[in-house]
Each structure stands twice: as C-alpha cells, then as structure tokens.
Design an enzyme around this catalytic site. Sequence first.
Site, PDB file in Angstrom:
ATOM      1  N   THR A  74       0.823  -1.212   0.000  1.00 22.13           N
ATOM      2  CA  THR A  74       0.000   0.000   0.000  1.00 22.13           C
ATOM      3  C   THR A  74       0.857   1.261   0.000  1.00 22.13           C
ATOM      4  O   THR A  74       1.997   1.250   0.486  1.00 22.13           O
ATOM      5  CB  THR A  74      -0.907   0.007   1.253  1.00 22.13           C
ATOM      6  N   ASP A  75       0.280   2.351  -0.501  1.00 21.98           N
ATOM      7  CA  ASP A  75       0.998   3.636  -0.457  1.00 21.98           C
ATOM      8  C   ASP A  75       1.175   4.135   0.976  1.00 21.98           C
ATOM      9  O   ASP A  75       1.986   5.018   1.239  1.00 21.98           O
ATOM     10  CB  ASP A  75       0.290   4.698  -1.318  1.00 21.98           C
ATOM     11  N   GLU A  76       0.404   3.559   1.918  1.00 24.12           N
ATOM     12  CA  GLU A  76       0.494   4.035   3.306  1.00 24.12           C
ATOM     13  C   GLU A  76       1.860   3.760   3.926  1.00 24.12           C
ATOM     14  O   GLU A  76       2.194   4.334   4.957  1.00 24.12           O
ATOM     15  CB  GLU A  76      -0.606   3.412   4.169  1.00 24.12           C
ATOM     16  N   TYR A 102      -1.463  -0.408  11.248  1.00 21.81           N
ATOM     17  CA  TYR A 102      -1.716  -1.065   9.953  1.00 21.81           C
ATOM     18  C   TYR A 102      -0.562  -0.828   8.988  1.00 21.81           C
ATOM     19  O   TYR A 102       0.026  -1.770   8.441  1.00 21.81           O
ATOM     20  CB  TYR A 102      -3.027  -0.548   9.337  1.00 21.81           C
ATOM     21  N   LYS A 114       2.243  -3.429   7.299  1.00 23.24           N
ATOM     22  CA  LYS A 114       2.419  -3.622   5.849  1.00 23.24           C
ATOM     23  C   LYS A 114       3.876  -3.309   5.454  1.00 23.24           C
ATOM     24  O   LYS A 114       4.464  -3.990   4.622  1.00 23.24           O
ATOM     25  CB  LYS A 114       1.453  -2.727   5.061  1.00 23.24           C
TER      26      LYS A 114
HETATM   27  P1  NAD Z   1     -10.244  -6.665   2.734  1.00 29.38           P
HETATM   28  O1  NAD Z   1     -10.159  -6.391   4.203  1.00 29.38           O
HETATM   29  O2  NAD Z   1     -11.474  -6.313   1.986  1.00 29.38           O
HETATM   30  O3  NAD Z   1      -9.989  -8.225   2.478  1.00 29.38           O
HETATM   31  C1  NAD Z   1      -9.007  -8.952   3.147  1.00 29.38           C
HETATM   32  C2  NAD Z   1      -9.251 -10.434   2.895  1.00 29.38           C
HETATM   33  O4  NAD Z   1      -8.206 -11.170   3.532  1.00 29.38           O
HETATM   34  C3  NAD Z   1     -10.559 -10.967   3.490  1.00 29.38           C
HETATM   35  O5  NAD Z   1     -11.200 -11.818   2.573  1.00 29.38           O
HETATM   36  C4  NAD Z   1     -10.122 -11.735   4.722  1.00 29.38           C
HETATM   37  O6  NAD Z   1     -10.990 -12.811   5.057  1.00 29.38           O
HETATM   38  C5  NAD Z   1      -8.761 -12.233   4.284  1.00 29.38           C
HETATM   39  N1  NAD Z   1      -7.873 -12.516   5.420  1.00 29.38           N
HETATM   40  C6  NAD Z   1      -7.626 -11.711   6.484  1.00 29.38           C
HETATM   41  N2  NAD Z   1      -6.782 -12.331   7.335  1.00 29.38           N
HETATM   42  C7  NAD Z   1      -6.477 -13.526   6.780  1.00 29.38           C
HETATM   43  C8  NAD Z   1      -5.640 -14.603   7.170  1.00 29.38           C
HETATM   44  N3  NAD Z   1      -4.960 -14.560   8.325  1.00 29.38           N
HETATM   45  N4  NAD Z   1      -5.542 -15.671   6.381  1.00 29.38           N
HETATM   46  C9  NAD Z   1      -6.233 -15.734   5.193  1.00 29.38           C
HETATM   47  N5  NAD Z   1      -7.056 -14.754   4.795  1.00 29.38           N
HETATM   48  C10 NAD Z   1      -7.177 -13.657   5.576  1.00 29.38           C
HETATM   49  O7  NAD Z   1      -8.961  -5.957   2.119  1.00 29.38           O
HETATM   50  P2  NAD Z   1      -8.774  -5.223   0.709  1.00 29.38           P
HETATM   51  O8  NAD Z   1      -9.204  -3.831   0.838  1.00 29.38           O
HETATM   52  O9  NAD Z   1      -9.316  -6.076  -0.360  1.00 29.38           O
HETATM   53  O10 NAD Z   1      -7.171  -5.220   0.613  1.00 29.38           O
HETATM   54  C11 NAD Z   1      -6.477  -6.314   0.037  1.00 29.38           C
HETATM   55  C12 NAD Z   1      -4.986  -6.025   0.088  1.00 29.38           C
HETATM   56  O11 NAD Z   1      -4.698  -4.829  -0.609  1.00 29.38           O
HETATM   57  C13 NAD Z   1      -4.454  -5.823   1.504  1.00 29.38           C
HETATM   58  O12 NAD Z   1      -3.196  -6.450   1.593  1.00 29.38           O
HETATM   59  C14 NAD Z   1      -4.322  -4.316   1.643  1.00 29.38           C
HETATM   60  O13 NAD Z   1      -3.291  -3.982   2.538  1.00 29.38           O
HETATM   61  C15 NAD Z   1      -3.986  -3.919   0.214  1.00 29.38           C
HETATM   62  N6  NAD Z   1      -4.394  -2.561  -0.213  1.00 29.38           N
HETATM   63  C16 NAD Z   1      -5.686  -2.168  -0.047  1.00 29.38           C
HETATM   64  C17 NAD Z   1      -6.070  -0.901  -0.523  1.00 29.38           C
HETATM   65  C18 NAD Z   1      -7.494  -0.424  -0.386  1.00 29.38           C
HETATM   66  O14 NAD Z   1      -7.762   0.735  -0.730  1.00 29.38           O
HETATM   67  N7  NAD Z   1      -8.449  -1.231   0.042  1.00 29.38           N
HETATM   68  C19 NAD Z   1      -5.133  -0.072  -1.122  1.00 29.38           C
HETATM   69  C20 NAD Z   1      -3.805  -0.517  -1.271  1.00 29.38           C
HETATM   70  C21 NAD Z   1      -3.469  -1.782  -0.804  1.00 29.38           C
HETATM   71  O1  TDX Z   2     -15.996   7.007   8.853  1.00 29.56           O
HETATM   72  C1  TDX Z   2     -14.994   7.447   8.263  1.00 29.56           C
HETATM   73  N1  TDX Z   2     -14.844   8.807   8.149  1.00 29.56           N
HETATM   74  C2  TDX Z   2     -13.751   9.395   7.561  1.00 29.56           C
HETATM   75  O2  TDX Z   2     -13.654  10.619   7.495  1.00 29.56           O
HETATM   76  C3  TDX Z   2     -13.977   6.606   7.685  1.00 29.56           C
HETATM   77  C4  TDX Z   2     -14.104   5.116   7.771  1.00 29.56           C
HETATM   78  C5  TDX Z   2     -12.891   7.213   7.083  1.00 29.56           C
HETATM   79  N2  TDX Z   2     -12.769   8.561   7.032  1.00 29.56           N
HETATM   80  C6  TDX Z   2     -11.569   9.161   6.374  1.00 29.56           C
HETATM   81  C7  TDX Z   2     -10.236   8.625   6.860  1.00 29.56           C
HETATM   82  C8  TDX Z   2      -9.362   8.729   5.632  1.00 29.56           C
HETATM   83  O3  TDX Z   2      -8.820  10.037   5.526  1.00 29.56           O
HETATM   84  O4  TDX Z   2     -11.624   8.808   4.986  1.00 29.56           O
HETATM   85  C9  TDX Z   2     -10.325   8.531   4.465  1.00 29.56           C
HETATM   86  C10 TDX Z   2     -10.320   7.115   3.920  1.00 29.56           C
HETATM   87  O5  TDX Z   2     -10.435   6.237   5.024  1.00 29.56           O
HETATM   88  P1  TDX Z   2     -10.466   4.653   4.835  1.00 29.56           P
HETATM   89  O6  TDX Z   2     -11.544   4.294   3.860  1.00 29.56           O
HETATM   90  O7  TDX Z   2     -10.484   4.034   6.202  1.00 29.56           O
HETATM   91  O8  TDX Z   2      -9.092   4.371   4.062  1.00 29.56           O
HETATM   92  P2  TDX Z   2      -7.570   4.724   4.422  1.00 29.56           P
HETATM   93  O9  TDX Z   2      -7.366   4.897   5.863  1.00 29.56           O
HETATM   94  O10 TDX Z   2      -7.151   5.841   3.515  1.00 29.56           O
HETATM   95  O11 TDX Z   2      -6.860   3.338   3.978  1.00 29.56           O
HETATM   96  C11 TDX Z   2      -7.243   2.675   2.743  1.00 29.56           C
HETATM   97  O12 TDX Z   2      -6.304   2.930   1.723  1.00 29.56           O
HETATM   98  C12 TDX Z   2      -5.045   2.337   1.816  1.00 29.56           C
HETATM   99  C13 TDX Z   2      -7.395   1.168   2.953  1.00 29.56           C
HETATM  100  O13 TDX Z   2      -8.330   0.922   3.979  1.00 29.56           O
HETATM  101  C14 TDX Z   2      -6.078   0.533   3.248  1.00 29.56           C
HETATM  102  O14 TDX Z   2      -6.225  -0.877   3.357  1.00 29.56           O
HETATM  103  C15 TDX Z   2      -5.132   0.846   2.103  1.00 29.56           C
HETATM  104  O15 TDX Z   2      -3.862   0.351   2.364  1.00 29.56           O
END
Ligand code: NAD
Ligand code: TDX
Length: 339
Positions: free
Chosen positions: A125-127, A153, A157
């Site tokens: 992730t970019d985080e 988190y 990562k």
């Molecule tokens: P998500 O939380 O929607 O899904 C995570 C999945 O992993 C779920 O199906 C969960 O059951 C499974 N999981 C969790 N723990 C596990 C374990 N111990 N063993 C096997 N399975 C397990 O997450 P997402 O948003 O789809 O993110 C997927 C990946 O992408 C993550 O690695 C996250 O860090 C990365 N990522 C997410 C975003 C975003 O915006 N959502 C952005 C950049 C990177």
């Molecule tokens: O209720 C809310 N109110 C609010 O203002 C929530 C849930 C979030 N926020 C804000 C926090 C952040 O500035 O919105 C922005 C986005 O929040 P999230 O959806 O929780 O995402 P973020 O924290 O940016 O992280 C996401 O992007 C990078 C994903 O959850 C991560 O898994 C990924 O790595």
Amino acid sequence: MTIIVTGGAGFIGSNFVFHMLNKYPDYRIVCLDKLTYAGNLSTLKNVMNNPNFRFVKADICDRKAVYTLFEEVKPDIVVNFAAESHVDRSIDNPSVFLETNIMGTATLMDACCKHGIKRYHQVSTDEVYGDLPIDRPDLFFTEKTPIHTSSPYSSSKASADLLVQAYNRTYGLPVTISRCSNNYGPYHFPEKLIPLMIVNALNDKPLPVYGTGENIRDWLYVEDHCKAIDLIIHKGKVGEVYNIGGHNEMKNIDIVKIICNTLGKPEDLIKYVEDRKGHDMRYAIDPTKIHSELDWLPETKFADGIQKTIQWYLDNREWWEEIISGEYQNYYNKMYANR
Ligand code: NAD
Ligand code: TDX
C-alpha cells in the site's frame, strides 16, 4: 498456470479473481482465505462453480494448512492480498495486524521457498510512505520515497515489505511488490469511507467525517488495480517495487458531498466527528515507473467510477444489508458511539 490468490474473498482479491478467470480461461485460480469479518463467500458465488476456480478456507498464518495446499496444488504464482486492512481497527487492536500482515506473509514465503515458485507478489500500500503535506501539491510518493509509517496497519504492511525484500536477497525468492493508492468499487466492505458513506446515506444515517474532512486520498478504481497486478506478475521485474495510482486526488469531504448529491440526500447528514489518531493528511502516488516500464495507465476516471460504484451499491443491497445486519453492527456501535 496455477495461481494462489490469498484474501480472494475480500474487496480487491475478489475483483482480482474475477479479472483473472475472465481474462485467462486456461489458468487455475485457487483462493485461500480465512473468511474473517472482511471475507465473504457470497462475493464469490458467481465463480464457485467455475471448474478453474477453487476456494480453500485457511489462515495464511497456519503453516501446516499452507504447506499442505502448496504441496497439493503446486502453484506457479502466489499473489498475497490477505491482510487486516482497516486503519481504525489497527488503532483499536494492533495485534492481529502484526500476526496476519507480518507472520502470515513470512509463512507464505516460507512455503514458496520450500516448494519453488515462479513469482511471489506482495500487495502492499501507499500508506508505507507515510503522508505528504496538504500545502505541497508538487510532492508525490515514488518507489524511492523512504518508508515512514503512521498507523499499526501501515507499520505492519511496511514490515511485510521489508521481509519480502529480505527473502529476495537472502533466499533468492522471485518477488515483486506493488504499492497502490486507495481503491474503490464493487464489494468494498462498508467500514471504509466510500461504501460506508453510500450505505449510511441510503439509510438516512449520519455521515461521520473525521476532523475537518480536508484529508486527501488518491483514488483508483479497483479494476485498474487488478490490471496493474496482472501486468506486474507477468512482466514486472523480479525484486522490484511498483507504485500504482492514477493522479485522482480528492478531499474526503468532497467525496461525501458527491455521494449525497448523487443519491439526492441532504448534506446536513454530514457530521464532523473526532479525528482519527495519527491521521495521514495526504497520499499521492507517482505512477511513472509502472507507466513507462509496463505501459499501465488507469482506464476509469473518478467521475465515472464513483457513479458506477454508487449504482453497484443500489443494485446489490442484499450483499451489504447482510453485512451490516450482523456482527459488523457491534463494531460500528463501538467505533462511532462516542465520536
Ligand atoms: P479486505 O479487508 O477487503 O480483504 C481482506 C481479505 O483477507 C478478506 O477476505 C479476509 O478474510 C482475508 N484474510 C484476512 N486475514 C487472513 C488470514 N490470516 N488468512 C487468510 N485470509 C485472511 O482488504 P482489501 O481492501 O481487499 O485489501 C487487500 C490487500 O490490498 C491488503 O493487503 C491491503 O493492505 C492492500 N491494499 C488495499 C487498498 C485499499 O484501498 N483497500 C489499497 C492498497 C493496498
Ligand atoms: O468514517 C470514516 N470517516 C472518515 O472521514 C472513515 C471510515 C474514514 N474517514 C476518512 C479517513 C481517511 O482520511 O476517509 C479517508 C479514507 O479512510 P479509509 O476508507 O479508512 O481508508 P484509508 O485509511 O485511507 O486506507 C485505505 O487505503 C489504503 C485502505 O483501507 C487501506 O487498506 C489501504 O492500504
């Protein structure tokens, strides 16, 4: 070609499974997922009967289960999406983040070393780069930006990324890492900003914006992320990191207003609540490397993607209503009751 996709019952992993089954009809996709609160089998119901798809319920930290699966399916490629992914939950309880995101990654890579593999891809992730100041729009994250994390988190990562690079250098494991910006689209769990605001607005519930709502995220439609990973596992250079993002920076508050306006809901549903601890101000990816080396460019503009996403939540009420009626409700009450 056999690919193990971990975390394939979650948001991005499931979209990746759909993309791969659709694009490569001769590939075998094996989804390994623990089905935590964030994993949902109903998400995968349209592919469950596909003969090229198999679902295995297992924890990536369970060495025995992971080794047995590798022995059985002999994967060519592993793409690791499995993670605890919600920043707020990591602030509330970091330990499961360390377990899954770090130890789980190490366990998967041990299995890759033991059984031999063409590629291990880590979905990061970019985080991991921390945040950028709001008043310096000229600054972006490149692959050379130092790791500088803010939350449990992002620290977990980043730790995983360091381990992945160590396994490459020490054991010669053929790895790649991608660091993507915020995704949005279908099957996004309704605890994250965009789906939470859509679902709350549809239910005429308050829209909890943290702090002033000025924080900026760089949004990418999930399909574009999946296409980028597809390119990296086939054409990316071993040992390399690729940033993924599409120059789609938006303030949180502006997104929430777009959702209100699209759904015809009043903006006075917006409620400014206590800020997230350690809240990152701005994320912004420089995607020059993946564009110039792999010819990747995002295809969906935010203005179109957000409309498609809102429509998806309107058309798929059953999917999210089932989620918010369950255990998730307890989480919501705990996290938002005193904000
Ligand atoms: P998500 O939380 O929607 O899904 C995570 C999945 O992993 C779920 O199906 C969960 O059951 C499974 N999981 C969790 N723990 C596990 C374990 N111990 N063993 C096997 N399975 C397990 O997450 P997402 O948003 O789809 O993110 C997927 C990946 O992408 C993550 O690695 C996250 O860090 C990365 N990522 C997410 C975003 C975003 O915006 N959502 C952005 C950049 C990177
Ligand atoms: O209720 C809310 N109110 C609010 O203002 C929530 C849930 C979030 N926020 C804000 C926090 C952040 O500035 O919105 C922005 C986005 O929040 P999230 O959806 O929780 O995402 P973020 O924290 O940016 O992280 C996401 O992007 C990078 C994903 O959850 C991560 O898994 C990924 O790595």
